[in-house]
Design a protein around this motif. Structure first.
Motif, PDB file in Angstrom:
ATOM      1  N   GLY A 146       0.785  -1.224   0.000  1.00  0.00           N
ATOM      2  CA  GLY A 146       0.000   0.000   0.000  1.00  0.00           C
ATOM      3  C   GLY A 146       0.818   1.276   0.000  1.00  0.00           C
ATOM      4  N   GLY A 147       1.973   1.283  -0.680  1.00  0.00           N
ATOM      5  CA  GLY A 147       2.780   2.486  -0.733  1.00  0.00           C
ATOM      6  C   GLY A 147       3.621   2.740   0.492  1.00  0.00           C
ATOM      7  N   ALA A 148       3.709   1.765   1.395  1.00  0.00           N
ATOM      8  CA  ALA A 148       4.470   1.951   2.628  1.00  0.00           C
ATOM      9  C   ALA A 148       5.332   0.730   2.909  1.00  0.00           C
ATOM     10  CB  ALA A 148       3.527   2.206   3.804  1.00  0.00           C
ATOM     11  N   LEU A 149       6.393   0.941   3.675  1.00  0.00           N
ATOM     12  CA  LEU A 149       7.243  -0.143   4.145  1.00  0.00           C
ATOM     13  C   LEU A 149       6.629  -0.717   5.412  1.00  0.00           C
ATOM     14  CD1 LEU A 149       9.947  -1.759   4.221  1.00  0.00           C
ATOM     15  CD2 LEU A 149      10.890   0.135   5.558  1.00  0.00           C
ATOM     16  N   ALA A 150       6.329  -2.010   5.400  1.00  0.00           N
ATOM     17  CA  ALA A 150       5.773  -2.694   6.560  1.00  0.00           C
ATOM     18  C   ALA A 150       6.891  -3.435   7.278  1.00  0.00           C
ATOM     19  CB  ALA A 150       4.677  -3.674   6.131  1.00  0.00           C
ATOM     20  N   LEU A 151       7.038  -3.173   8.572  1.00  0.00           N
ATOM     21  CA  LEU A 151       8.074  -3.812   9.389  1.00  0.00           C
ATOM     22  C   LEU A 151       7.424  -4.697  10.429  1.00  0.00           C
ATOM     23  CD1 LEU A 151      10.130  -0.565  10.039  1.00  0.00           C
ATOM     24  CD2 LEU A 151      10.777  -2.368   8.460  1.00  0.00           C
ATOM     25  N   TRP A 152       7.933  -5.909  10.575  1.00  0.00           N
ATOM     26  CA  TRP A 152       7.529  -6.755  11.691  1.00  0.00           C
ATOM     27  C   TRP A 152       8.748  -7.527  12.170  1.00  0.00           C
ATOM     28  CZ3 TRP A 152       6.968  -8.442   6.743  1.00  0.00           C
ATOM     29  CH2 TRP A 152       7.304  -9.754   6.449  1.00  0.00           C
ATOM     30  N   ALA A 153       8.670  -8.090  13.353  1.00  0.00           N
ATOM     31  CA  ALA A 153       9.864  -8.701  13.945  1.00  0.00           C
ATOM     32  C   ALA A 153       9.536 -10.023  14.603  1.00  0.00           C
ATOM     33  CB  ALA A 153      10.480  -7.750  14.979  1.00  0.00           C
ATOM     34  N   ALA A 159      12.357   4.701  13.636  1.00  0.00           N
ATOM     35  CA  ALA A 159      10.936   4.407  13.417  1.00  0.00           C
ATOM     36  C   ALA A 159      10.037   5.363  14.177  1.00  0.00           C
ATOM     37  CB  ALA A 159      10.644   2.965  13.833  1.00  0.00           C
ATOM     38  N   ALA A 160      10.555   6.555  14.466  1.00  0.00           N
ATOM     39  CA  ALA A 160       9.782   7.493  15.295  1.00  0.00           C
ATOM     40  C   ALA A 160       8.463   7.886  14.643  1.00  0.00           C
ATOM     41  CB  ALA A 160      10.628   8.730  15.575  1.00  0.00           C
ATOM     42  N   ARG A 161       8.423   7.943  13.303  1.00  0.00           N
ATOM     43  CA  ARG A 161       7.203   8.385  12.612  1.00  0.00           C
ATOM     44  C   ARG A 161       6.430   7.230  11.994  1.00  0.00           C
ATOM     45  NH1 ARG A 161       8.821  13.216   8.702  1.00  0.00           N
ATOM     46  NH2 ARG A 161       6.554  13.192   8.430  1.00  0.00           N
ATOM     47  N   ALA A 162       6.838   6.010  12.285  1.00  0.00           N
ATOM     48  CA  ALA A 162       6.110   4.853  11.759  1.00  0.00           C
ATOM     49  C   ALA A 162       4.800   4.672  12.510  1.00  0.00           C
ATOM     50  CB  ALA A 162       6.968   3.601  11.874  1.00  0.00           C
ATOM     51  N   VAL A 163       3.806   4.143  11.818  1.00  0.00           N
ATOM     52  CA  VAL A 163       2.461   4.012  12.385  1.00  0.00           C
ATOM     53  C   VAL A 163       2.203   2.556  12.759  1.00  0.00           C
ATOM     54  CG1 VAL A 163       0.003   4.335  11.939  1.00  0.00           C
ATOM     55  CG2 VAL A 163       1.675   5.937  10.952  1.00  0.00           C
ATOM     56  N   PRO A 164       1.781   2.268  14.007  1.00  0.00           N
ATOM     57  CA  PRO A 164       1.460   0.878  14.375  1.00  0.00           C
ATOM     58  C   PRO A 164       0.278   0.357  13.564  1.00  0.00           C
ATOM     59  CG  PRO A 164       1.725   2.254  16.326  1.00  0.00           C
ATOM     60  CD  PRO A 164       1.671   3.178  15.161  1.00  0.00           C
ATOM     61  N   ALA A 165       0.323  -0.910  13.219  1.00  0.00           N
ATOM     62  CA  ALA A 165      -0.763  -1.534  12.457  1.00  0.00           C
ATOM     63  C   ALA A 165      -0.720  -3.036  12.706  1.00  0.00           C
ATOM     64  CB  ALA A 165      -0.608  -1.236  10.960  1.00  0.00           C
ATOM     65  N   GLU A 166      -1.738  -3.732  12.210  1.00  0.00           N
ATOM     66  CA  GLU A 166      -1.727  -5.189  12.237  1.00  0.00           C
ATOM     67  C   GLU A 166      -1.918  -5.677  10.814  1.00  0.00           C
ATOM     68  OE1 GLU A 166      -3.385  -8.215  15.324  1.00  0.00           O
ATOM     69  OE2 GLU A 166      -4.978  -7.913  13.847  1.00  0.00           O
ATOM     70  N   LEU A 167      -1.013  -6.555  10.371  1.00  0.00           N
ATOM     71  CA  LEU A 167      -1.046  -7.065   9.011  1.00  0.00           C
ATOM     72  C   LEU A 167      -1.374  -8.547   9.010  1.00  0.00           C
ATOM     73  CD1 LEU A 167       2.162  -5.491   7.433  1.00  0.00           C
ATOM     74  CD2 LEU A 167      -0.179  -4.643   7.285  1.00  0.00           C
ATOM     75  N   THR A 168      -1.973  -9.003   7.925  1.00  0.00           N
ATOM     76  CA  THR A 168      -2.142 -10.433   7.692  1.00  0.00           C
ATOM     77  C   THR A 168      -1.177 -10.840   6.587  1.00  0.00           C
ATOM     78  OG1 THR A 168      -4.469 -10.368   8.326  1.00  0.00           O
ATOM     79  CG2 THR A 168      -3.736 -12.258   7.021  1.00  0.00           C
ATOM     80  N   LEU A 169      -0.214 -11.678   6.949  1.00  0.00           N
ATOM     81  CA  LEU A 169       0.831 -12.089   6.026  1.00  0.00           C
ATOM     82  C   LEU A 169       0.638 -13.534   5.613  1.00  0.00           C
ATOM     83  CD1 LEU A 169       3.957 -10.630   7.871  1.00  0.00           C
ATOM     84  CD2 LEU A 169       2.520  -9.501   6.171  1.00  0.00           C
ATOM     85  N   ARG A 170       0.974 -13.835   4.384  1.00  0.00           N
ATOM     86  CA  ARG A 170       0.967 -15.222   3.915  1.00  0.00           C
ATOM     87  C   ARG A 170       2.376 -15.759   4.047  1.00  0.00           C
ATOM     88  NH1 ARG A 170      -2.993 -17.452   1.191  1.00  0.00           N
ATOM     89  NH2 ARG A 170      -1.634 -18.538  -0.297  1.00  0.00           N
ATOM     90  N   LEU A 171       2.573 -16.640   5.033  1.00  0.00           N
ATOM     91  CA  LEU A 171       3.888 -17.155   5.360  1.00  0.00           C
ATOM     92  C   LEU A 171       3.866 -18.678   5.371  1.00  0.00           C
ATOM     93  CD1 LEU A 171       4.711 -14.760   8.338  1.00  0.00           C
ATOM     94  CD2 LEU A 171       5.595 -14.608   6.005  1.00  0.00           C
ATOM     95  N   ALA A 185       5.847   2.553   7.529  1.00  0.00           N
ATOM     96  CA  ALA A 185       6.651   3.755   7.296  1.00  0.00           C
ATOM     97  C   ALA A 185       6.446   4.227   5.866  1.00  0.00           C
ATOM     98  CB  ALA A 185       8.130   3.473   7.554  1.00  0.00           C
ATOM     99  N   GLY A 186       6.112   5.510   5.701  1.00  0.00           N
ATOM    100  CA  GLY A 186       5.965   6.082   4.375  1.00  0.00           C
ATOM    101  C   GLY A 186       7.296   6.142   3.651  1.00  0.00           C
ATOM    102  N   PRO A 187       7.288   6.508   2.358  1.00  0.00           N
ATOM    103  CA  PRO A 187       8.527   6.474   1.567  1.00  0.00           C
ATOM    104  C   PRO A 187       9.674   7.273   2.172  1.00  0.00           C
ATOM    105  CG  PRO A 187       6.638   6.678   0.125  1.00  0.00           C
ATOM    106  CD  PRO A 187       6.109   6.799   1.521  1.00  0.00           C
ATOM    107  N   ALA A 188       9.412   8.509   2.647  1.00  0.00           N
ATOM    108  CA  ALA A 188      10.502   9.321   3.196  1.00  0.00           C
ATOM    109  C   ALA A 188      11.085   8.675   4.445  1.00  0.00           C
ATOM    110  CB  ALA A 188       9.991  10.725   3.509  1.00  0.00           C
ATOM    111  N   GLU A 189      10.200   8.210   5.335  1.00  0.00           N
ATOM    112  CA  GLU A 189      10.682   7.551   6.552  1.00  0.00           C
ATOM    113  C   GLU A 189      11.376   6.229   6.209  1.00  0.00           C
ATOM    114  OE1 GLU A 189       7.439   8.532   6.173  1.00  0.00           O
ATOM    115  OE2 GLU A 189       7.792  10.456   7.190  1.00  0.00           O
TER     116      GLU A 189
END
Length: 1008
Positions: free
Chosen positions: A10-17, A58-70, A104-108
């Motif tokens: 969706g135009g953003a970098l999704a990070l999970w750990a 990641a100060a400006r990253a937005v928390p979210a919940e994703l469904t990943l196919r793993l 995180a959006g493109p700039a972040e």
């Protein structure tokens, strides 16, 4: 520790750990699947924990919940390879898993991905983290996006996002950039696509590259493109669009359809025109410098193949009516059309088009300089071929560093007396233009003339004001004086600065020997230690002198001798030599588990006086017992896995040296075992590897960072100074600078070099073509039909899995029908490969020889071993990964010491490195791993020091099958084989369905 992964959605970098901290995270706790959602990922760290670990990044990253196919099983997901968590899934399937994430959006995203090469230390109380493969891959994509923007390879567009119009920048991917895009898409880790419902890698890459390039432009152009009154909501759409190209909000609400259609259509045509350059044949410009004192430069026009740049046809041959093989018909039209488009980038070319049959231009020096500086980069970026003189693009002025030692006598210095990193030497800095040193007066005269392209003592050089000013400042600031040896080494490794590179070094004494890159030949050879059970060869004694010299002055090195040249013997002799004057702290040697026994035996054979302790296994010593064992040892041998687990304990000992054998194991600087080994303190470090660079120059940085921490500077600087110019542009200046910086610390000798070793026999490689039986051909075609249907109907990770499964099944068919069917059926008479193997094996044992037979499939080896033993009525040994160490050692000893001809079957993964099997003078690769480096390593089990016979290497290939076609692909790209197929077979999974269909196709020549 957290392993951080990344995907684009969706135009953003999704990070999970993944949380790899035991014990809670190692037991799946996903629970039942909620309706329509997927289960909670059992190893995923909460978004708050991930944000705390990343800190400011990641100060400006937005928390979210994703469904990943793993991938996973009914019990839980499959942990990533980087996590180190155990997995019991035998046949993983894709499933939906819910994970807490940060968006995180493109700039972040650009800022965060750019910091990966130098991750800041975690804040107090925050968990430690490391990037997974997917995140490191996206960092490469981000850097590629920045590079596209720096080179102006972007165009503005009007796009529709969420039903509204927006002003966006889009990359232009032609020529080399299009090739790089395809290679990046092929290399994409599956996790990068996990958030996109398995979208094809090319689509995900195109989306992420577009968003990151747009963000990079906005960061580079924070101000409006045109000054004046800021357009309001009722202003004409073109004005609003132009303003939105650099504003924080790209949206254009209320855009009228007629206006948007007109503007968007023109912009799309602009982008399409830029991409029309991407064809199989391109126009090429060649600038030829004048001879003597003439001022007549030639700009030659030509056509050149994009795939094979050696196919170069000057325009004059086209106008003569010559039909050139490889060029399409009407090539003259391609030339004229290309020249017409080139005029827009280099208007001065228009005069050549007055000629109905243009073949080139004669120009003066001023015109040539303008072409070099302005037009050539634009034409290259647009996809044209540009051939310039060898000196073009190099810095016109450089620094020449001369040092003179103050040592009392050369003999004392060479002996190590009076030479150390703190010793003072006299130095002088001179200016160099081309190959010549010039005086300050000559430099001032060049600055006064202000001629940008001049001939200095017969050599053309480019000069600019910035270089001239920097040179005058440098020569005034630091012309001569004194420095320590350590400062000289830092200057050489640093290579000067961007405007004034260090182009030459002239040093005397031991420092000169070290910096020459030929220290092993120039330093006085250290004789074989008296305690060494044997005699070192001359080149090994030179290697010992180099190792000893580095050790005395406290520097680390990479012994990168070719496999079989005796890195083990040289290392053991170093340990013996340094103990001739008394006890020294112990050496810690870290190696793969398969080599522990080899080090034990080689130490007992060559250096029986060394006290060796092996720290490995569940019964290894701990606490006080371990401290006592280390205190009483000269050499402590452990494995990479044990070093990672016991790093805290090993850090507490005073090691004289840490040695990494098969040091390619630490080529990934972010890997946990690489970080663990680097964290163990020691006076000096030594890396042993026959392949210091397998795929990328970043691997050399990682190994050098282990040997001499900080010497090559931060990874980010290394990437911009060396890696990108060399890998992306083939920059010879950067390659020379890297050789100068690393040469003193890397010793590389090849066994094919007769000046190194003249008594090693020849290695004769040949391909053995096999045919399929009718049964094999029928099975092969059935597998192709079945698997292509599955591949056509799948996407993403599932498609990748299907491609790998298809390749595996087809290779099994080529081996033997029983290998595919696993039905325990008879072997005789059903396989062309087996029939050829029987014939060869019979010939080998009848001649009294011995052979190594490699297969990548342990199950196939288990079928072959009893069959060949019965057929030959001879011993057939079988070594695979399931054998305990004691049994492996017994098999190796029996093969090496026995006196009867025999066949040794080996699993490629279990026996491809580390073993010494010189009793064999035949090597057979029954099935191929399609990685030349891996095959060469396996072959070198026999082709190494101690071998007295010619070694015959045979590689089995089934004609008319995917085996033949992949072999052809490897041969076409031999020079890049390691980077193209460095990951085994994964590179094939990114091919299009049509390419796969052609690859898997069964040819009529396949069946006997």
């Amino acid at each position: 520790m957290l392993v951080v992964h990344g995907a684009w959605t969706g135009g953003a970098l999704a990070l999970w750990a993944e949380d790899t901290s035991p014990p809670e995270s190692t037991s799946p706790r996903g629970g039942p699947s909620p309706r329509g959602g997927g289960r909670a990922h059992p190893f995923a760290a909460p978004a708050s924990v991930l944000a705390a670990a990343l800190g400011e990044a990641a100060a400006r990253a937005v928390p979210a919940e994703l469904t990943l196919r793993l991938p996973g099983s009914a019990k839980g997901p499959l942990p990533s390879p980087e996590s180190g968590l155990p997995s019991a899934a035998r046949a993983p399937r894709l499933a939906a898993w819910r994970v807490p994430a940060l968006l995180a959006g493109p700039a972040e995203a650009l800022a965060l991905l750019g910091a990966l090469t130098e991750p800041p230390p975690p804040a107090p109380g925050a968990p430690e983290w490391g990037p997974g493969t997917s995140l490191r891959y996206l960092a490469v994509v981000a850097e590629h996006a920045r590079a596209l923007v720096r080179r102006g390879r972007v165009l503005p567009q009007l796009v529709i996002e969420d039903g509204a119009h927006a002003a966006r920048w889009r990359p232009v991917l032609t020529g080399a950039d299009a090739t790089a895009f395809r290679e990046l898409a092929t290399a994409m880790p599956p996790a990068c696509r996990a958030a996109g419902q398995g979208s094809p890698s090319a689509r995900v890459l195109r989306e992420s590259l577009a968003a990151l390039a747009d963000g990079a432009v906005r960061l580079a152009l924070p101000d409006r493109l045109l000054r004046g009154v800021r357009p309001g909501p009722k202003s004409p759409l073109p004005e609003r669009w132009l303003s939105a190209l650099t504003s924080g909000d790209a949206a254009l609400p209320g855009a009228g359809e007629p206006e948007a259609a007109e503007l968007g259509g023109a912009l799309r045509e602009w982008l399409a025109a830029a991409h029309r350059m991407d064809g199989p044949i391109r126009v090429c410009f060649r600038l030829i410098e004048p001879e003597g004192d003439a001022d007549a430069w030639e700009l030659e026009f030509a056509l050149q193949s994009v795939e094979d740049p050696s196919l170069y046809v000057p325009a004059s041959r086209l106008w003569d009516g010559e039909r050139v093989p490889g060029l399409p018909r009407r090539s003259d039209e391609i030339l004229l059309a290309g020249l017409g488009r080139a005029v827009r980038l280099c208007p001065e070319l228009h005069t050549a088009l007055y000629d109905a049959r243009p073949s080139g231009m004669t120009v003066d020096t001023a015109w040539a300089f303008g072409f070099l500086r302005r037009a050539a980069p634009l034409l290259q970026a647009a996809g044209y071929g540009v051939s310039l003189p060898a000196w073009a693009g190099r810095k016109g002025i450089g620094l020449r560093l001369t040092t003179r030692s103050r040592a009392a006598t050369p003999s004392r210095a060479v002996a190590g007396q009076g030479f150390g990193l703190g010793e003072l030497v006299d130095f002088r800095v001179d200016l160099a233009v081309g190959d010549h040193t010039i005086s300050e007066e000559e430099l001032e005269e060049l600055a006064r003339l202000k001629v940008p392209l001049v001939r200095v003592r017969g050599q053309w050089v480019e000069l600019d004001d910035r270089q001239l000013k920097a040179a005058l400042t440098a020569i005034e600031r630091r012309r001569a004086g004194e420095m320590t040896v350590a400062e000289v080494i830092a200057e050489v490794v640093g290579g000067g600065d961007e405007e004034l590179p260090l182009v030459a070094v002239d040093a005397d004494g031991p420092l000169g020997d070290l910096l020459s890159g030929e220290a092993d030949r120039r330093l006085a050879a250290v004789a074989t230690p008296a305690a060494f059970n044997g005699v070192l060869r001359p080149y090994q004694e030179r290697g010992l002198s180099w190792l000893s010299f580095l050790s005395r002055v406290g520097l680390g090195g990479i012994l990168a001798d070719d496999m079989g040249l005796g890195k083990t013997a040289q290392t053991l002799s170093l340990l013996l030599d340094e103990r001739t004057d008394g006890p020294v702290p112990p050496t810690l040697l870290v190696c793969p588990m398969s080599l522990v026994g080899n080090w034990q035996k080689e130490a007992a054979r060559f250096a029986p006086s060394l006290r060796v302790y092996v720290h490995h296994g569940g019964t290894r010593k701990r606490d006080e017992e371990l401290a006592a064992a280390v205190r009483d040892a000269d050499l402590v041998v452990t494995t990479y896995g044990t070093a990672l687990r016991d790093v805290g304990t090993l850090m507490g000992f005073a090691w004289g040296r840490v040695v990494c054998d098969e040091a390619q194991a630490i080529k990934n600087s972010a890997a946990r075992q690489a970080q663990a080994v680097r964290s163990i303190p020691a006076r000096t470090r030594l890396a042993l590897t026959g392949t210091p660079v397998e795929n990328h120059l970043a691997e050399l940085w990682s190994i050098m960072e282990f040997c001499n921490p900080g010497l090559l500077g931060p990874a980010k600087r290394f990437r911009t100074r060396y890696q990108e110019p060399i890998e992306a542009r083939g920059d010879e200046d950067a390659a020379r600078a890297l050789r100068r910086a690393t040469g003193p610390f890397v010793l590389r000798r090849l066994k094919t070099d007769k000046t190194i070793i003249s008594d090693l026999p020849e290695k004769q490689e040949m391909k053995v073509w096999c045919t399929l039986t009718p049964e094999q051909a029928s099975l092969y075609q059935a597998v192709v039909t079945d698997m292509m249907a599955r591949i056509d109907g799948s996407e993403g990770i599932e498609r990748r899995g299907n491609v790998l499964a298809a390749m595996t099944r087809l290779k099994q068919v080529c081996n033997h029908p029983a290998h595919l069917l696993k039905d325990g059926s008879r072997l005789s008479g059903r396989s062309g490969k087996l029939a050829r193997l029987e014939e060869l094996a019979q010939e080998i044992v009848e001649e009294g020889d011995r052979a190594l037979v490699f297969t990548q499939y342990a199950e196939f080896g288990s079928l072959l071993q009893p069959y060949l033993a019965a057929h030959l009525d001879r011993p057939v040994l079988w070594l695979h990964g399931g054998l305990p160490k004691k049994k492996r050692d017994e098999l190796v000893e029996r093969f090496q010491e026995g006196d009867e001809p025999m066949i040794f079957l080996l699993s490629l993964k279990a026996a491809g490195t580390g073993l010494n099997l010189t009793a064999a003078n035949h090597v057979i690769h029954v099935d191929r791993w399609w990685n030349p480096a891996v095959e060469d390593q396996a072959t070198d089990r026999a082709f190494r020091i101690g071998q007295t016979k010619n070694v015959q290497v045979r590689k089995f290939i089934c004609a008319g099958t995917l085996e033949e076609r992949i072999d052809e692909m490897i041969e076409r790209k031999k020079a890049l084989a390691e980077s193209v197929v460095g990951a085994g077979e994964d590179w094939i999974t990114g091919l299009s369905t049509e390419r796969l269909r052609e690859l898997f196709r069964l040819g009529p020549e396949a069946v006997s």
